[in-house]
Design an enzyme around this catalytic site. Structure first.
Site, short mmCIF file in Angstrom:
data_model
loop_
_atom_site.label_atom_id
_atom_site.label_comp_id
_atom_site.label_asym_id
_atom_site.label_seq_id
_atom_site.Cartn_x
_atom_site.Cartn_y
_atom_site.Cartn_z
CB CYS A 90 4.70 2.08 2.25
SG CYS A 90 4.17 3.55 1.33
CB CYS A 142 20.97 -3.07 0.98
SG CYS A 142 19.89 -4.02 -0.11
CG ASP A 175 -2.04 -0.35 0.40
OD1 ASP A 175 -1.24 0.33 1.06
OD2 ASP A 175 -1.69 -1.20 -0.44
CG PHE A 231 -5.69 5.02 -1.72
CD1 PHE A 231 -5.25 6.12 -2.44
CD2 PHE A 231 -6.31 5.23 -0.50
CE1 PHE A 231 -5.44 7.42 -1.95
CE2 PHE A 231 -6.51 6.52 -0.01
CZ PHE A 231 -6.06 7.62 -0.73
CB CYS A 248 24.94 -7.94 -1.15
SG CYS A 248 24.93 -7.40 -2.87
#
Length: 404
Positions: free
Chosen positions: A362, A67, A336, A268, A58
């Site tokens: 996550c 990123c 989750d 969730f 990129c």
């Protein structure tokens, strides 16, 4: 300038040298020079590059804060994310096999949060620079879906119309099947004149719905998401897995874990990412803290055909987790939770008689903490997968099955 050797990467992707000192944009084994400021090395220069160093794909990689690992090979990034999960497990004394990392393709992110600021010539919408509040344009971003990049000029128009002189606006944008769903926050109060102007502006190609703070402004088209082929209209700003490819992997893993269960509990649940696919083969009860998402899920189920019974309730699972007598009504659980994990709920699951759990997370640290509780309660953890929906970032998704 001093010379340093990078020892390893921290879990957020920064290099760590003796001290410890932190430095961005480097890889383990590289020899660098730079200036020390507090606990960081600034303006690093690579003396001896790693064999894993590549040219960032990129053009915004040097300045954009989105990123942090575009200078590393794909194999390195995958192994790094796998090691982050393994180290989180190791800290809890958990030893398990981890499957190969499933990485979403380039230009696959279907949701993002942009920042917008007014300028002397108009407005600038994009992402923040690394470690800065400065907003930079990202017209050639390599992670976002093309439709999200194409909507930026419209977001600039919204910024000109609705941003204050000093503050930055926040635009949560999601690509849906019927267009882009936009949730704008941080702008001027939505009085009658502004709402009228925004509504007229929203008759714009590609825009499905605009919400200003909590005020519905316009909906040219009803935003529609699909879970397992079933249509859902999400509330403004609702959570959605970042990529379709990542969602498919997480859902298929969860369904494989709970396969054969006749009654499934989805904790969730959001708008139904797992609930609707699971309802093809099992009765499902979904629990979610956000009432609007529960409403969206139940409305989607009522309009669907071929699904088994699905019920849902709004409940704060952090303050009021389901207790063992409630949990024991189900054959399997899908859970989750957000980044904080689900410590209170997992403690109750460990006390229950439920034998099968599909857990998604996550956050490797909270996942490992919650997994330890289940393992001590007699569960066995299997099929651990690392799912990389946030390519070239340090963000990691995990899914695993627990059986006893």
């Amino acid at each position: 300038m001093r010379e340093f050797t990078v020892e390893r990467l921290g879990h957020q992707g920064d290099g760590i040298v003796e001290g410890p000192l932190f430095v961005a944009g480097v890889l383990p084994g590289e020899v660098i020079t730079g200036t020390v400021e507090k606990d960081r090395i600034v303006n690093p220069s690579i003396v001896t590059p790693s064999s894993d160093r590549v040219k960032p794909p990129c053009s915004h990689a040097r300045s954009c804060g989105g990123c942090g690992l575009q200078h590393a090979s794909d194999d390195f990034v995958a192994n790094f994310k796998k090691s982050v999960v393994a180290n989180a497990f190791k800290a809890r004394g958990i030893d398990t096999d981890i499957d190969d990392v499933v990485t979403s393709p380039v230009s696959s992110r279907r949701r993002a949060v942009f920042s917008g600021r007014r300028t002397k010539k108009g407005a600038l919408v994009g992402f923040h620079m690394k470690g800065s509040d400065t907003v930079i344009a990202i017209p050639k971003c390599t992670v976002l879906r093309p439709a999200l990049l194409e909507i930026i000029p419209f977001l600039e128009m919204l910024t000109v119309a609705g941003a204050t002189r000093k503050g930055a606006m926040r635009f949560a944008v999601t690509e849906t099947m019927s267009g882009i769903d936009i949730h704008a926050e941080g702008g001027k109060p939505a009085d009658g004149a502004l709402l009228s102007e925004l509504a007229q502006m929203s008759v714009h190609p590609g825009v499905a719905r605009l919400t200003w703070d909590d005020e519905p402004v316009a909906a040219q088209h009803t935003p529609v998401l699909e879970f397992a082929g079933y249509s859902v209209t999400p509330p403004a700003g609702a959570f959605l897995q970042a990529t379709k490819e990542g969602e498919d992997c997480l859902v298929s893993s969860a369904l494989e874990t709970v396969s054969g269960a006749k009654k499934v509990l989805d904790l969730f649940s959001g708008c139904g990412t797992f609930s609707l696919p699971a309802a093809k083969n099992a009765e499902v009860h979904a629990v979610e803290g956000d009432k609007d998402m529960v409403t969206s899920l139940t409305a989607a189920w009522r309009m669907a055909h071929g699904l088994k019974t699905l019920t849902a309730e709004a409940r704060d699972l952090f303050r009021r987790p389901l207790l063992p007598d409630e949990l024991n009504r189900f054959d399997a659980i899908i859970i989750d939770p957000p980044r904080a994990g689900a410590e209170a709920q997992v403690i109750e699951i460990a006390k229950s008689k439920v034998k099968t759990i599909a857990m998604v997370s996550c956050n490797p640290v909270s996942f490992a903490r919650d997994a330890e509780v289940l393992l001590k309660a007699g569960f066995e953890m299997r099929d651990v997968k690392v799912v990389d929906q946030f390519r070239w970032s340090s963000h990691v998704e995990i899914t695993a099955g627990f059986h006893r």
